[in-house]
Write a protein that holds these residues in place. Sequence first.
Motif, mmCIF file in Angstrom:
data_model
loop_
_atom_site.group_PDB
_atom_site.id
_atom_site.type_symbol
_atom_site.label_atom_id
_atom_site.label_comp_id
_atom_site.label_asym_id
_atom_site.label_seq_id
_atom_site.Cartn_x
_atom_site.Cartn_y
_atom_site.Cartn_z
ATOM 1 N N LEU A 2 -11.466 11.508 8.302
ATOM 2 C CA LEU A 2 -12.249 11.014 7.174
ATOM 3 C C LEU A 2 -11.485 11.288 5.879
ATOM 4 C CD1 LEU A 2 -14.974 9.694 6.518
ATOM 5 C CD2 LEU A 2 -15.873 11.988 6.114
ATOM 6 N N LYS A 3 -11.248 10.189 5.076
ATOM 7 C CA LYS A 3 -10.532 10.322 3.805
ATOM 8 C C LYS A 3 -11.416 9.827 2.668
ATOM 9 C CE LYS A 3 -5.778 10.115 5.439
ATOM 10 N NZ LYS A 3 -4.455 9.503 5.231
ATOM 11 N N TYR A 4 -11.030 10.215 1.454
ATOM 12 C CA TYR A 4 -11.823 9.887 0.274
ATOM 13 C C TYR A 4 -10.921 9.242 -0.784
ATOM 14 C CZ TYR A 4 -15.034 13.211 2.386
ATOM 15 O OH TYR A 4 -15.841 13.871 3.257
ATOM 16 N N LEU A 5 -11.539 8.388 -1.618
ATOM 17 C CA LEU A 5 -10.825 7.747 -2.735
ATOM 18 C C LEU A 5 -11.813 7.588 -3.882
ATOM 19 C CD1 LEU A 5 -8.354 6.238 -3.916
ATOM 20 C CD2 LEU A 5 -9.355 4.134 -2.981
ATOM 21 N N GLU A 6 -11.408 8.012 -5.067
ATOM 22 C CA GLU A 6 -12.236 7.854 -6.251
ATOM 23 C C GLU A 6 -11.710 6.694 -7.085
ATOM 24 O OE1 GLU A 6 -12.768 11.343 -8.524
ATOM 25 O OE2 GLU A 6 -13.567 12.553 -6.846
ATOM 26 N N ALA A 7 -12.643 5.915 -7.632
ATOM 27 C CA ALA A 7 -12.272 4.760 -8.452
ATOM 28 C C ALA A 7 -13.251 4.651 -9.604
ATOM 29 C CB ALA A 7 -12.264 3.478 -7.617
ATOM 30 N N THR A 8 -12.822 3.970 -10.698
ATOM 31 C CA THR A 8 -13.663 3.806 -11.885
ATOM 32 C C THR A 8 -13.782 2.335 -12.236
ATOM 33 O OG1 THR A 8 -11.748 4.095 -13.345
ATOM 34 C CG2 THR A 8 -13.020 6.071 -12.782
ATOM 35 N N GLY A 9 -14.763 2.028 -13.058
ATOM 36 C CA GLY A 9 -14.985 0.667 -13.540
ATOM 37 C C GLY A 9 -16.012 0.687 -14.651
ATOM 38 N N GLU A 10 -16.211 -0.497 -15.272
ATOM 39 C CA GLU A 10 -17.173 -0.559 -16.359
ATOM 40 C C GLU A 10 -18.585 -0.232 -15.869
ATOM 41 O OE1 GLU A 10 -16.942 -4.255 -18.356
ATOM 42 O OE2 GLU A 10 -14.886 -3.960 -19.066
ATOM 43 N N ASN A 11 -18.875 -0.630 -14.654
ATOM 44 C CA ASN A 11 -20.168 -0.287 -14.066
ATOM 45 C C ASN A 11 -19.957 0.135 -12.616
ATOM 46 O OD1 ASN A 11 -19.972 -2.749 -12.560
ATOM 47 N ND2 ASN A 11 -20.702 -3.837 -14.403
ATOM 48 N N ARG A 12 -21.051 0.441 -11.948
ATOM 49 C CA ARG A 12 -20.956 0.952 -10.581
ATOM 50 C C ARG A 12 -20.365 -0.071 -9.628
ATOM 51 N NH1 ARG A 12 -26.619 2.389 -8.189
ATOM 52 N NH2 ARG A 12 -26.756 0.120 -8.448
ATOM 53 N N ASP A 13 -20.805 -1.360 -9.736
ATOM 54 C CA ASP A 13 -20.310 -2.388 -8.813
ATOM 55 C C ASP A 13 -18.822 -2.634 -8.996
ATOM 56 O OD1 ASP A 13 -22.867 -2.621 -7.829
ATOM 57 O OD2 ASP A 13 -23.401 -4.260 -9.200
ATOM 58 N N GLU A 14 -18.384 -2.621 -10.251
ATOM 59 C CA GLU A 14 -16.955 -2.851 -10.497
ATOM 60 C C GLU A 14 -16.120 -1.695 -9.958
ATOM 61 O OE1 GLU A 14 -13.909 -3.665 -14.255
ATOM 62 O OE2 GLU A 14 -16.077 -3.858 -14.521
ATOM 63 N N ALA A 15 -16.640 -0.454 -10.078
ATOM 64 C CA ALA A 15 -15.899 0.692 -9.548
ATOM 65 C C ALA A 15 -15.777 0.605 -8.025
ATOM 66 C CB ALA A 15 -16.600 1.981 -9.960
ATOM 67 N N ILE A 16 -16.840 0.118 -7.367
ATOM 68 C CA ILE A 16 -16.785 -0.032 -5.908
ATOM 69 C C ILE A 16 -15.779 -1.097 -5.521
ATOM 70 C CG2 ILE A 16 -18.125 -0.680 -3.872
ATOM 71 C CD1 ILE A 16 -20.570 0.534 -5.237
ATOM 72 N N GLU A 17 -15.770 -2.253 -6.270
ATOM 73 C CA GLU A 17 -14.816 -3.324 -5.983
ATOM 74 C C GLU A 17 -13.384 -2.844 -6.165
ATOM 75 O OE1 GLU A 17 -15.220 -6.215 -4.697
ATOM 76 O OE2 GLU A 17 -17.412 -6.049 -4.563
ATOM 77 N N ASN A 18 -13.147 -2.037 -7.208
ATOM 78 C CA ASN A 18 -11.790 -1.521 -7.425
ATOM 79 C C ASN A 18 -11.336 -0.644 -6.260
ATOM 80 O OD1 ASN A 18 -11.694 -2.829 -9.882
ATOM 81 N ND2 ASN A 18 -12.345 -1.025 -11.070
ATOM 82 N N ALA A 19 -12.276 0.186 -5.734
ATOM 83 C CA ALA A 19 -11.915 1.047 -4.603
ATOM 84 C C ALA A 19 -11.631 0.227 -3.359
ATOM 85 C CB ALA A 19 -13.053 2.040 -4.347
ATOM 86 N N LEU A 20 -12.456 -0.820 -3.098
ATOM 87 C CA LEU A 20 -12.248 -1.643 -1.906
ATOM 88 C C LEU A 20 -10.947 -2.427 -1.991
ATOM 89 C CD1 LEU A 20 -15.889 -2.998 -1.370
ATOM 90 C CD2 LEU A 20 -14.726 -1.177 -0.107
#
Length: 322
Positions: A2-20
């Motif tokens: 199990l690995k982890y990755l942190e990502a940011t964005g203007e909002n929550r959905d954008e941060a999730i898209e950046n991580a994916l």
Amino acid sequence: MLKYLEATGENRDEAIENALSQLGLDRDEVSVEVLDNGKKGFLGIGSTPARVRVSYEAPDEPETIHKPVEEKKEAKKEAKPKAEKLSITTEDDTPRLVKPAPADFQPEKLEKPERPARASHEDKPRRERSERADRPRRPRRDRAERPVTPSVPKERELIPVSEECMKKAETMASGFVSGLLDKMGIENEVTVLPQTECDQLRLNIAGPDMGAVIGRHGDTLDAIQYLASLVLNNELDEHVRLSLDTENYREKRAESLERLARKMAMKVVKTHRSMTLEPMNPYERRIIHAALQDFNGVTTYSTGTEPSRRVVVAPDSRRADH
């Protein structure tokens, strides 16, 4: 793994898209934990990006074993093995040199150590069956079906006492009881009652104040009887049982105990719960056992140690009327 990755964005959905997009995975293949929903601020002032942590399953990476420098040098020296030796690798990746097998080696002709042969069932001597084995076995009863045996003493074997010994016992017991009551300051008159059993001496005490002689539930009367019995049988060659009574207390007490026993038995049948009576001496416990030995639906037994031994009246469905 199990690995982890942190990502940011203007909002929550954008941060999730950046991580994916960084992982190249779909939304269903990861788990998302929102660390910060972010703030828009006022006119762009004081805004903070949204931050998420994405966890995903990644294949385990093979562990790289770093060999010491000395082992590397030895491996270089042994790069060209000698003709008579063969290099193999063990499970722990450590090289080991062994000599090659001869040309005429035949593994099937290797001698195996002989193991002691196990004795078969046929070789074991059979135990001869005894005559008891041919007898029919008694059916085994479960523990729940085993009856509770009440601690009612077995019938004693009455040993007759000679007339001469009984006369001597009457004189000794009457004198001891009368003298003891005189020392206690109680006016008394001790008489001998008719004999009902061949080994029993019955005495009766009469006087104006017999309440002090009886005591609580007959405790004082029992104590006097016990002391007189000790003195009596210490001097006589034959065993004599002494029974001491006053104002017909023994008979009244027996009737009272029988009424108590029947009353408790009816409660046990009605509530299906055991009842424990107050501590009693062996004579009184025998009265309770005898009064309820034929009472349907209950059984009796004694518990505890003297002088706090008690009678328990317990439910017994095997003795209830059907």
